[in-house]
Design a protein around this motif. Structure first.
Motif, PDB file in Angstrom:
ATOM      1  N   PHE A   1      -6.935 -22.856   0.716  1.00  0.00           N
ATOM      2  CA  PHE A   1      -6.955 -21.866  -0.354  1.00  0.00           C
ATOM      3  C   PHE A   1      -5.799 -20.902  -0.164  1.00  0.00           C
ATOM      4  O   PHE A   1      -5.272 -20.746   0.938  1.00  0.00           O
ATOM      5  N   MET A   2      -5.387 -20.278  -1.258  1.00  0.00           N
ATOM      6  CA  MET A   2      -4.258 -19.362  -1.234  1.00  0.00           C
ATOM      7  C   MET A   2      -4.570 -18.149  -2.094  1.00  0.00           C
ATOM      8  O   MET A   2      -5.444 -18.194  -2.956  1.00  0.00           O
ATOM      9  N   LEU A   3      -3.844 -17.080  -1.840  1.00  0.00           N
ATOM     10  CA  LEU A   3      -3.859 -15.902  -2.692  1.00  0.00           C
ATOM     11  C   LEU A   3      -2.422 -15.665  -3.131  1.00  0.00           C
ATOM     12  O   LEU A   3      -1.567 -15.344  -2.319  1.00  0.00           O
ATOM     13  N   VAL A   4      -2.152 -15.896  -4.416  1.00  0.00           N
ATOM     14  CA  VAL A   4      -0.796 -15.872  -4.935  1.00  0.00           C
ATOM     15  C   VAL A   4      -0.586 -14.621  -5.768  1.00  0.00           C
ATOM     16  O   VAL A   4      -1.350 -14.349  -6.696  1.00  0.00           O
ATOM     17  N   PHE A   5       0.450 -13.847  -5.429  1.00  0.00           N
ATOM     18  CA  PHE A   5       0.791 -12.639  -6.175  1.00  0.00           C
ATOM     19  C   PHE A   5       2.128 -12.839  -6.882  1.00  0.00           C
ATOM     20  O   PHE A   5       3.093 -13.307  -6.276  1.00  0.00           O
ATOM     21  N   MET A   6       2.169 -12.488  -8.151  1.00  0.00           N
ATOM     22  CA  MET A   6       3.412 -12.488  -8.922  1.00  0.00           C
ATOM     23  C   MET A   6       3.641 -11.068  -9.429  1.00  0.00           C
ATOM     24  O   MET A   6       2.829 -10.544 -10.184  1.00  0.00           O
ATOM     25  N   CYS A   7       4.714 -10.445  -8.965  1.00  0.00           N
ATOM     26  CA  CYS A   7       5.004  -9.057  -9.307  1.00  0.00           C
ATOM     27  C   CYS A   7       6.166  -9.019 -10.293  1.00  0.00           C
ATOM     28  O   CYS A   7       7.265  -9.476  -9.973  1.00  0.00           O
ATOM     29  N   VAL A   8       5.918  -8.492 -11.477  1.00  0.00           N
ATOM     30  CA  VAL A   8       6.911  -8.474 -12.551  1.00  0.00           C
ATOM     31  C   VAL A   8       7.335  -7.029 -12.818  1.00  0.00           C
ATOM     32  O   VAL A   8       6.527  -6.230 -13.302  1.00  0.00           O
ATOM     33  N   PRO A   9       8.580  -6.658 -12.525  1.00  0.00           N
ATOM     34  CA  PRO A   9       9.035  -5.298 -12.834  1.00  0.00           C
ATOM     35  C   PRO A   9       9.013  -5.057 -14.347  1.00  0.00           C
ATOM     36  O   PRO A   9       9.514  -5.880 -15.114  1.00  0.00           O
ATOM     37  N   VAL A  10       8.424  -3.947 -14.770  1.00  0.00           N
ATOM     38  CA  VAL A  10       8.346  -3.639 -16.206  1.00  0.00           C
ATOM     39  C   VAL A  10       9.116  -2.368 -16.560  1.00  0.00           C
ATOM     40  O   VAL A  10       9.544  -2.196 -17.701  1.00  0.00           O
ATOM     41  N   SER A  11       9.307  -1.470 -15.599  1.00  0.00           N
ATOM     42  CA  SER A  11      10.093  -0.257 -15.791  1.00  0.00           C
ATOM     43  C   SER A  11      10.352   0.330 -14.408  1.00  0.00           C
ATOM     44  O   SER A  11       9.690  -0.056 -13.438  1.00  0.00           O
ATOM     45  N   PRO A  12      11.319   1.242 -14.273  1.00  0.00           N
ATOM     46  CA  PRO A  12      11.591   1.821 -12.952  1.00  0.00           C
ATOM     47  C   PRO A  12      10.328   2.412 -12.319  1.00  0.00           C
ATOM     48  O   PRO A  12       9.661   3.254 -12.906  1.00  0.00           O
ATOM     49  N   GLY A  13       9.999   1.925 -11.137  1.00  0.00           N
ATOM     50  CA  GLY A  13       8.831   2.433 -10.425  1.00  0.00           C
ATOM     51  C   GLY A  13       7.521   1.785 -10.804  1.00  0.00           C
ATOM     52  O   GLY A  13       6.479   2.129 -10.247  1.00  0.00           O
ATOM     53  N   LYS A  14       7.545   0.809 -11.746  1.00  0.00           N
ATOM     54  CA  LYS A  14       6.294   0.179 -12.179  1.00  0.00           C
ATOM     55  C   LYS A  14       6.457  -1.339 -12.240  1.00  0.00           C
ATOM     56  O   LYS A  14       7.488  -1.847 -12.687  1.00  0.00           O
ATOM     57  N   SER A  15       5.411  -2.029 -11.815  1.00  0.00           N
ATOM     58  CA  SER A  15       5.388  -3.490 -11.887  1.00  0.00           C
ATOM     59  C   SER A  15       4.027  -3.955 -12.379  1.00  0.00           C
ATOM     60  O   SER A  15       3.014  -3.289 -12.153  1.00  0.00           O
ATOM     61  N   ARG A  16       4.033  -5.090 -13.056  1.00  0.00           N
ATOM     62  CA  ARG A  16       2.775  -5.726 -13.448  1.00  0.00           C
ATOM     63  C   ARG A  16       2.462  -6.787 -12.405  1.00  0.00           C
ATOM     64  O   ARG A  16       3.297  -7.640 -12.106  1.00  0.00           O
ATOM     65  N   VAL A  17       1.259  -6.722 -11.842  1.00  0.00           N
ATOM     66  CA  VAL A  17       0.859  -7.667 -10.806  1.00  0.00           C
ATOM     67  C   VAL A  17      -0.096  -8.693 -11.400  1.00  0.00           C
ATOM     68  O   VAL A  17      -1.117  -8.343 -11.994  1.00  0.00           O
ATOM     69  N   ILE A  18       0.246  -9.953 -11.237  1.00  0.00           N
ATOM     70  CA  ILE A  18      -0.608 -11.060 -11.678  1.00  0.00           C
ATOM     71  C   ILE A  18      -0.950 -11.863 -10.427  1.00  0.00           C
ATOM     72  O   ILE A  18      -0.065 -12.209  -9.646  1.00  0.00           O
ATOM     73  N   TRP A  19      -2.233 -12.133 -10.220  1.00  0.00           N
ATOM     74  CA  TRP A  19      -2.585 -12.905  -9.036  1.00  0.00           C
ATOM     75  C   TRP A  19      -3.486 -14.075  -9.404  1.00  0.00           C
ATOM     76  O   TRP A  19      -4.175 -14.076 -10.417  1.00  0.00           O
ATOM     77  N   ALA A  20      -3.423 -15.082  -8.557  1.00  0.00           N
ATOM     78  CA  ALA A  20      -4.267 -16.273  -8.704  1.00  0.00           C
ATOM     79  C   ALA A  20      -4.868 -16.590  -7.340  1.00  0.00           C
ATOM     80  O   ALA A  20      -4.296 -16.241  -6.301  1.00  0.00           O
ATOM     81  N   PHE A  21      -6.018 -17.246  -7.370  1.00  0.00           N
ATOM     82  CA  PHE A  21      -6.731 -17.554  -6.128  1.00  0.00           C
ATOM     83  C   PHE A  21      -7.068 -19.048  -6.106  1.00  0.00           C
ATOM     84  O   PHE A  21      -8.233 -19.427  -6.151  1.00  0.00           O
ATOM     85  N   PRO A  22      -6.028 -19.917  -6.059  1.00  0.00           N
ATOM     86  CA  PRO A  22      -6.295 -21.362  -6.094  1.00  0.00           C
ATOM     87  C   PRO A  22      -6.901 -21.861  -4.788  1.00  0.00           C
ATOM     88  O   PRO A  22      -6.514 -21.426  -3.703  1.00  0.00           O
ATOM     89  N   ARG A  23      -7.853 -22.770  -4.903  1.00  0.00           N
ATOM     90  CA  ARG A  23      -8.446 -23.376  -3.713  1.00  0.00           C
ATOM     91  C   ARG A  23      -9.155 -24.667  -4.112  1.00  0.00           C
ATOM     92  O   ARG A  23      -9.500 -24.862  -5.282  1.00  0.00           O
ATOM     93  N   ASN A  24      -9.364 -25.537  -3.160  1.00  0.00           N
ATOM     94  CA  ASN A  24     -10.080 -26.786  -3.415  1.00  0.00           C
ATOM     95  C   ASN A  24     -11.326 -26.909  -2.542  1.00  0.00           C
ATOM     96  O   ASN A  24     -11.850 -28.002  -2.350  1.00  0.00           O
ATOM     97  N   VAL A  25     -11.781 -25.794  -1.997  1.00  0.00           N
ATOM     98  CA  VAL A  25     -13.025 -25.770  -1.224  1.00  0.00           C
ATOM     99  C   VAL A  25     -13.941 -24.687  -1.794  1.00  0.00           C
ATOM    100  O   VAL A  25     -13.473 -23.657  -2.285  1.00  0.00           O
TER     101      VAL A  25
END
Length: 204
Positions: A1-25
Motif C-alpha cells: 500500500f502507498m500514500l500518494v501526495f500531489m501538491c499543486v501550486p495555485v498562488s504564492p504561499g498556497k498549494s492544493r493537495v490531492i492524495w490517494a491511498f492505493p493498496r491491494n490488501v
C-alpha cells in the motif's frame, strides 16, 4: 500500500493537495470503515508537516531562490530526490513558478495557526463523506444535550411517583450526566477533527 501526495501550486504561499491511498490488501475494509475516518488520519499526517513547510517556504524566500541549500540541511541519501527536483526546477523553471496572473513575488503574511491549519473550509466542505459525517455528529450532539435535559426534567416530574428509591434517582441522574458528558466529548471530537487541532511536534 502507498500514500500518494500531489501538491499543486495555485498562488504564492498556497498549494492544493490531492492524495490517494492505493493498496491491494485489506480492500474489504473500505466497505466497513467510512471514508471520513481515513480522512481524519490523513489530515493528521498533513498537520504534522504543514506548519513546518510554511515556515521553510519563508526561509527559502529569505535565503534567495538560488540559495535554497543555505536554508536547509540535506546530508542523507533520502534527500537525493529533493536535490534532484530543485536542480530540475532551477534548470527548467528558473526556480520560480510561472503564475498565470502577474505577482510581485512576495509571500502573503503568515496567518495564525488556526487559520493556516483549519480543516473545515479547506477539506470538509469539499468532501461529501466528511461533510455528511459532520452533519450527523452535530445532530447527535444536539440529541444528547436534549436527552440530558429531558432526563433531568423527567426526574423533577416523576420524583415521588415513578422514581421513588435512591437507587432509581441515582440511575436517572447518572443517565443525564452520561448524556451530557457524551455530548461534550463529541463536541471536542468534532472541533479537533473537522475544524482545527493544533499540532505540536514536541508532544507527539
Amino acid at each position: 500500500f502507498m500514500l500518494v501526495f500531489m501538491c499543486v501550486p495555485v498562488s504564492p504561499g498556497k498549494s492544493r493537495v490531492i492524495w490517494a491511498f492505493p493498496r491491494n490488501v485489506g480492500v474489504w475494509l473500505d466497505k466497513v470503515i467510512p471514508r471520513w475516518y481515513y480522512h481524519i488520519g490523513q489530515n493528521a499526517i498533513l498537520d504534522s508537516d504543514i506548519y513546518l513547510l510554511h515556515i521553510e517556504e519563508r526561509n527559502f524566500a529569505a535565503a534567495g531562490i538560488e540559495n535554497w541549500q543555505k536554508a536547509v540541511y540535506v546530508p542523507t541519501s533520502s534527500d537525493n530526490m529533493v536535490i534532484a527536483f530543485r536542480n530540475w526546477f532551477r534548470k527548467h523553471c528558473k526556480s520560480q513558478v510561472g503564475w498565470a496572473a502577474p505577482t510581485v513575488g512576495q509571500l502573503p503574511e503568515t496567518p495564525t495557526k488556526d487559520k493556516l491549519m483549519e480543516r473545515y473550509w479547506s477539506h470538509v466542505t469539499q468532501c461529501r463523506s466528511c461533510s455528511a459525517a459532520l452533519k450527523g455528529m452535530k445532530a447527535l450532539e444536539v440529541a444528547l444535550q436534549i436527552a440530558s435535559v429531558a432526563v433531568v426534567g423527567f426526574l423533577a416530574v416523576a420524583k415521588g411517583t415513578l422514581v421513588t428509591s435512591v437507587v432509581q434517582r441515582a440511575a436517572v441522574v447518572s443517565l443525564a450526566v452520561l448524556c451530557f458528558a457524551a455530548s461534550r466529548w463529541l463536541a471536542s471530537f468534532i472541533e479537533k477533527n473537522f475544524y482545527f487541532q493544533d499540532y505540536v511536534h514536541a508532544y507527539k
